[in-house]
Design a protein around this motif. Structure first.
Motif, PDB file in Angstrom:
ATOM      1  N   LEU A  50       3.568   2.087   3.678  1.00 40.01           N
ATOM      2  CA  LEU A  50       4.166   1.249   2.628  1.00 40.01           C
ATOM      3  C   LEU A  50       5.032   1.717   1.304  1.00 40.01           C
ATOM      4  O   LEU A  50       5.806   1.177   1.205  1.00 40.01           O
ATOM      5  CB  LEU A  50       2.925   0.552   1.776  1.00 40.01           C
ATOM      6  N   PRO A  76       4.008  -0.013   8.818  1.00 40.38           N
ATOM      7  CA  PRO A  76       2.597  -0.150   8.771  1.00 40.38           C
ATOM      8  C   PRO A  76       1.925  -0.813  10.079  1.00 40.38           C
ATOM      9  O   PRO A  76       0.882  -0.399  10.426  1.00 40.38           O
ATOM     10  CB  PRO A  76       2.696  -1.040   7.489  1.00 40.38           C
ATOM     11  N   ASP A  77       3.021  -1.830  10.866  1.00 40.58           N
ATOM     12  CA  ASP A  77       2.202  -2.708  11.579  1.00 40.58           C
ATOM     13  C   ASP A  77       2.062  -1.610  13.073  1.00 40.58           C
ATOM     14  O   ASP A  77       1.451  -2.174  13.938  1.00 40.58           O
ATOM     15  CB  ASP A  77       3.196  -3.798  12.024  1.00 40.58           C
ATOM     16  N   PHE A  85      -6.874  -3.935   0.346  1.00 39.37           N
ATOM     17  CA  PHE A  85      -6.071  -3.821  -0.870  1.00 39.37           C
ATOM     18  C   PHE A  85      -6.920  -4.009  -2.099  1.00 39.37           C
ATOM     19  O   PHE A  85      -8.084  -4.420  -2.037  1.00 39.37           O
ATOM     20  CB  PHE A  85      -5.289  -4.735  -0.833  1.00 39.37           C
ATOM     21  N   ALA A  89      -5.966  -9.095  -1.301  1.00 33.47           N
ATOM     22  CA  ALA A  89      -4.634  -9.831  -0.851  1.00 33.47           C
ATOM     23  C   ALA A  89      -5.158 -10.523   0.327  1.00 33.47           C
ATOM     24  O   ALA A  89      -4.546 -10.606   1.508  1.00 33.47           O
ATOM     25  CB  ALA A  89      -3.843  -8.557  -0.203  1.00 33.47           C
ATOM     26  N   PHE A  91      -4.919 -14.062   2.223  1.00 33.18           N
ATOM     27  CA  PHE A  91      -3.873 -15.115   2.370  1.00 33.18           C
ATOM     28  C   PHE A  91      -4.443 -16.300   1.671  1.00 33.18           C
ATOM     29  O   PHE A  91      -5.249 -16.965   2.170  1.00 33.18           O
ATOM     30  CB  PHE A  91      -3.500 -15.429   3.670  1.00 33.18           C
ATOM     31  N   PHE A 102      -5.645 -13.988  11.660  1.00 36.26           N
ATOM     32  CA  PHE A 102      -4.196 -13.323  11.478  1.00 36.26           C
ATOM     33  C   PHE A 102      -3.954 -11.971  12.182  1.00 36.26           C
ATOM     34  O   PHE A 102      -2.790 -11.855  12.744  1.00 36.26           O
ATOM     35  CB  PHE A 102      -4.024 -13.248  10.067  1.00 36.26           C
ATOM     36  N   ARG A 148     -11.377  -8.553   7.856  1.00 33.84           N
ATOM     37  CA  ARG A 148      -9.910  -8.404   8.449  1.00 33.84           C
ATOM     38  C   ARG A 148      -9.109  -7.235   8.989  1.00 33.84           C
ATOM     39  O   ARG A 148      -8.450  -7.022   9.615  1.00 33.84           O
ATOM     40  CB  ARG A 148      -8.968  -9.308   7.279  1.00 33.84           C
TER      41      ARG A 148
ATOM     42  N   LEU B 117       0.477  -9.492  -0.743  1.00 35.27           N
ATOM     43  CA  LEU B 117       0.416 -10.126   0.668  1.00 35.27           C
ATOM     44  C   LEU B 117       1.234  -9.956   1.893  1.00 35.27           C
ATOM     45  O   LEU B 117       0.679  -9.978   3.030  1.00 35.27           O
ATOM     46  CB  LEU B 117       0.455 -11.737   0.318  1.00 35.27           C
ATOM     47  N   GLU B 119       2.420  -6.966   2.171  1.00 32.24           N
ATOM     48  CA  GLU B 119       2.132  -5.626   2.724  1.00 32.24           C
ATOM     49  C   GLU B 119       0.793  -5.541   3.431  1.00 32.24           C
ATOM     50  O   GLU B 119       0.753  -5.062   4.644  1.00 32.24           O
ATOM     51  CB  GLU B 119       1.715  -4.854   1.401  1.00 32.24           C
ATOM     52  N   ALA B 120      -0.021  -6.637   2.960  1.00 30.00           N
ATOM     53  CA  ALA B 120      -1.463  -6.950   3.782  1.00 30.00           C
ATOM     54  C   ALA B 120      -0.872  -7.342   5.269  1.00 30.00           C
ATOM     55  O   ALA B 120      -1.409  -6.912   6.209  1.00 30.00           O
ATOM     56  CB  ALA B 120      -2.086  -7.906   3.099  1.00 30.00           C
ATOM     57  N   ALA B 121       0.081  -8.247   5.358  1.00 29.88           N
ATOM     58  CA  ALA B 121       0.458  -8.850   6.766  1.00 29.88           C
ATOM     59  C   ALA B 121       1.032  -7.658   7.508  1.00 29.88           C
ATOM     60  O   ALA B 121       0.468  -7.482   8.647  1.00 29.88           O
ATOM     61  CB  ALA B 121       1.485  -9.900   6.599  1.00 29.88           C
ATOM     62  N   CYS B 123       0.256  -4.522   7.218  1.00 23.37           N
ATOM     63  CA  CYS B 123      -0.863  -3.588   7.786  1.00 23.37           C
ATOM     64  C   CYS B 123      -1.710  -4.289   8.720  1.00 23.37           C
ATOM     65  O   CYS B 123      -2.541  -3.482   9.456  1.00 23.37           O
ATOM     66  CB  CYS B 123      -1.374  -3.421   6.519  1.00 23.37           C
TER      67      CYS B 123
END
Lengths: 358, 220
Positions: A50, A76-77, A85, A89, A91, A102, A148, B117, B119-121, B123
């Protein structure tokens, strides 16, 4: 091997400069312990992809995550990490079930459904599938976020202050739960925290961070028993940490035997479990004779090993079969007229000992 | 009522809005998330039409796209036509002129989405486009809708830029606003009144709709 050597600075802000090489062991938990502003979250963000460090490299096994020299910086992906977090975080527009799913993108639908069901079970979320995050308690939100994060079976878990969003009582409860979950997941984890209880409870390895730099690292016991510098000692905070197995529990009090001495403290777990006992030096009373008529339930014979003046106080090193640090006023020390080698008694109220499960 | 002008106006507004959705959404997302130092310059460039008289924009647009200019010659080679006094030209100018009406609501909507949110997605394995469609848009749709509606409505009522760039050619650039002007010039007050009343009611309806969106705020 997680090989990290990075320098990162926010524009006009604080920076971090860290270097470490840790073996990757599936059950190993590392806590990055530091006060706020020490850069610990920044380090975690660099690991997750990040933030992009200005200099250095991050290698995980034989995969290069980041290398300033060759310009490699996996997003990151693509890093295969699970991140929890600080305030989770989740959704807000998705239900618990869809928050979990997700992470299922790219998976066949049937596998995804099976994995969701599995995680709902493991993280005790059954019955909450159709709730929205705002309809969950703090502890439940954390379980959803963690479920998650591990959905894709990441190779590394990164947890940012996992307990700071909860009040103290819930935090202690959830910490226990987290301890069990992390170990059952069998994914190496890095946890960022400012709370030494997190390190003592969760960490095999503790890394102390101060002003963006690592000031000490080692097994949690090494670090807590022997902080190398005053800054490390301040961070570690407790003066004496003892680890032992709970011999028995009676009326909520645990009996722990360390160095041949019996210690009584509030029970953090069932008999047979390990516990870390934290004793602050100012809570230790020194007496010349044993006395059965004081309220302290812990009374140990001791030998004075050292005495060092610290401002208006004297820090006394005692040997009770284990090393115990006591802090008394200079007046008291003069009145007791003790010197190294002398015999005395150390007394500690069971209520002042912080017992943490391990 | 000049129904040809009504049809042309709706076509221009619809195409302008569509184009702004295609280029405005990514631009706004970039503006909302970038940390580049020159972001304020892009911000300012997008906002300029808010302060500029339409005639000024129209004038420079004509200067930049005339048949003798680089853009004009390129256009002529590609499409065998000129930009000024054509529907395409009016559309281009209209997109430029309406940029802030769409991009500014988009940007503030995107900026209001909690960055963590996003960033979470990322990750959780989501690519940047998927993060946008699955997290950012669902959390900012009122702002996006506001931007699109404002751009549409503003194009319907646009006068100066259309007149400068498109002239006043029936079927090419004669929108309702221009037809009202013509009616007044021809002393046809009844015709002007009819079309004006329709535009007035349209404007009130659009504003009522966007304010109701704002009151609703972001979902959740």
């Amino acid at each position: 091997m997680l090989d990290v050597d990075i320098a990162f600075r926010y524009p006009n802000g604080p920076g971090v400069e860290c270097r470490w090489q840790h073996p990757i062991d599936e059950s190993r938990v590392t806590v990055l312990l530091g006060s706020s502003g020490s850069g610990k979250t920044t380090v975690l963000r660099c690991l997750a992809g990040l933030e992009r460090p200005q200099r250095g490299h991050i290698r995980f096994g034989d995969v290069v995550w980041f290398d300033a020299h060759s310009g490699v910086n996996l997003s990151p992906d693509l890093r295969d990490v699970g991140v929890l977090f600080q305030d989770y975080a989740l959704f807000p527009h998705l239900t618990v079930e869809r928050n979990l799913a997700f992470a299922a993108h790219g998976l066949p639908r049937i596998d995804s459904t099976r994995r969701v069901a599995e995680l709902l079970e493991v993280f005790r979320l059954r019955g909450l599938e159709t709730r929205f995050p705002r309809e969950l308690s703090g502890g439940q939100q954390q379980r959803v976020a963690l479920a998650r994060a591990v959905f894709r079976r990441p190779k590394l878990l990164l947890l940012d202050e996992p307990l700071s969003a909860l009040d103290r009582a819930t935090g202690d409860e959830v910490r226990d739960e987290l301890h069990t979950l992390i170990h059952s997941l069998r994914i190496p984890a890095y946890i960022v925290s400012h709370d030494r209880a997190d390190a003592l409870t969760l960490a095999d390895v503790t890394v102390l961070l101060d002003e963006g730099r690592i000031i000490q690292q080692g097994t949690t016991l090494q670090v807590f028993e022997a902080p190398a510098t005053p800054a490390a000692a301040k961070l570690v905070g407790v003066d004496t940490v003892l680890v032992g197995r709970i011999a028995s529990v009676e009326n909520g009090l645990a009996r722990v035997v360390v160095g041949g001495q019996e210690i009584t403290a509030g029970a953090p777990a069932e008999a047979g479990h390990e516990t870390a006992l934290c004793i602050r030096a100012e809570d230790v009373t020194i007496a010349l004779h044993d006395a059965a008529d004081v309220s302290a339930s812990n009374r140990w014979p001791a030998v004075v090993r050292s005495a060092n003046i610290e401002g208006p106080f004297v820090r006394v090193g005692l040997d009770c079969g284990f090393r115990l640090s006591a802090l008394v006023t200079r007046d008291t020390w003069r009145r007791l007229a003790l010197k190294p080698g002398d015999r005395a008694w150390a007394m500690v109220k069971a209520t002042t000992i912080r017992a943490l499960p391990r | 009522m000049d129904w040809g002008a009504v049809g042309l106006t709706l076509k221009l507004a619809a195409l302008t809005t569509l184009t702004l959705a295609v280029i405005g959404l990514p631009l706004a997302y970039w503006l909302a998330t970038t940390r580049r130092a020159w972001r304020p310059i892009v911000d300012a460039a997008v906002a300029v039409p808010l302060l500029l008289p339409p005639t000024v924009l129209g004038f420079y647009f004509l200067m930049a796209t005339g048949p003798e200019t680089f853009v004009g010659r390129l256009w002529a080679r590609l499409f065998d036509s000129t930009i000024p006094f054509s529907f395409s030209g009016v559309l281009l100018a209209s997109v430029l002129y309406n940029l802030p009406f769409a991009v500014r609501p988009f940007t503030s909507g995107f900026a209001a989405v909690d960055r963590r949110l996003i960033e979470a997605a990322r990750c959780l394995g989501a690519s940047a486009p998927r993060t946008f469609t699955a997290v950012v848009l669902p959390l900012s749709w009122p702002a996006v809708l506001t931007g699109l509606v404002l751009a549409f409505a503003h194009t319907v009522g646009e006068f100066g830029v259309v007149l400068m760039v498109g002239g006043n050619i029936p079927g090419v650039s004669r929108t309702i606003a221009l037809s009202i002007y013509d009616d007044v010039q021809a002393l046809d007050y009844a015709g002007a009144n009819e079309a004006s009343a329709v535009l007035l009611m349209f404007a009130v309806a659009v504003l009522a709709f966007t304010y109701s969106l704002q009151r609703k705020g972001l979902p959740l």
